[in-house]
Design a protein around this motif. Sequence first.
Motif, PDB file in Angstrom:
ATOM      1  N   PRO A   4      -7.508  -0.832   4.368  1.00  0.00           N
ATOM      2  CA  PRO A   4      -6.384  -1.450   4.939  1.00  0.00           C
ATOM      3  C   PRO A   4      -6.955  -1.760   6.658  1.00  0.00           C
ATOM      4  CG  PRO A   4      -6.863   1.111   5.296  1.00  0.00           C
ATOM      5  CD  PRO A   4      -7.780   0.473   4.103  1.00  0.00           C
ATOM      6  N   TYR A  22      -4.832  -1.346   0.081  1.00  0.00           N
ATOM      7  CA  TYR A  22      -3.857  -2.305  -0.112  1.00  0.00           C
ATOM      8  C   TYR A  22      -4.188  -2.732  -1.529  1.00  0.00           C
ATOM      9  CZ  TYR A  22      -1.012  -2.934   3.786  1.00  0.00           C
ATOM     10  OH  TYR A  22      -0.052  -2.809   5.026  1.00  0.00           O
ATOM     11  N   ASN A  42       0.942  -1.169  -0.001  1.00  0.00           N
ATOM     12  CA  ASN A  42       0.111   0.067   0.005  1.00  0.00           C
ATOM     13  C   ASN A  42       1.002   1.358   0.266  1.00  0.00           C
ATOM     14  OD1 ASN A  42       0.788   0.156   2.597  1.00  0.00           O
ATOM     15  ND2 ASN A  42      -1.233   0.674   3.459  1.00  0.00           N
TER      16      ASN A  42
END
Length: 169
Positions: free
Chosen positions: A57, A65, A24
């Motif tokens: 996330p 992500y 991420n």
Amino acid sequence: MSPATPHPTIAEATTTYAIALGSNRRGRHGSPEREIAAALKALGNVVARSPTVASAPLGPSNRRYANAVALIETQEDPAALLVRLKHIERTFGRRPGRRWGSRVLDLDIILWSGGAWSSPGLTVPHAAFRTRSFVLGPLASLIPKWRDPLTGRTIRQLAQSVDRKRPRD
């Protein structure tokens, strides 16, 4: 087998692992999706991979992500593979820090064809994989009939149970 032919040991036998990949944060390869693509090359021996999916996330990070799952074949036992995965993470720029923080790359051993494994610092199957749709969805696209060695449930069953909406109180 003749007496001169050695029997293969567990370390010499090829086993299959399901590896979860997550990113991420941009890294030297670019976007999180490109970091995943580069990580697949770094893993080597990839026999199948899921599509890359976006997920919210966990924890305090506010960045979405990119996630995928790869099946790899190797002669490494789980502990040796973990050492290699941690090395790949470091070469991609991952540094020790806050748990659940942003990261260029996260590699986790989810399952392996040898069943269950436990050693200091490593438990296979991954302790939390049964509750994570961003792992189970991609995993089910690759190995829907593979069974969790601890629960006996198939990956498809686990994915369906996570995706099922919970009744409201």
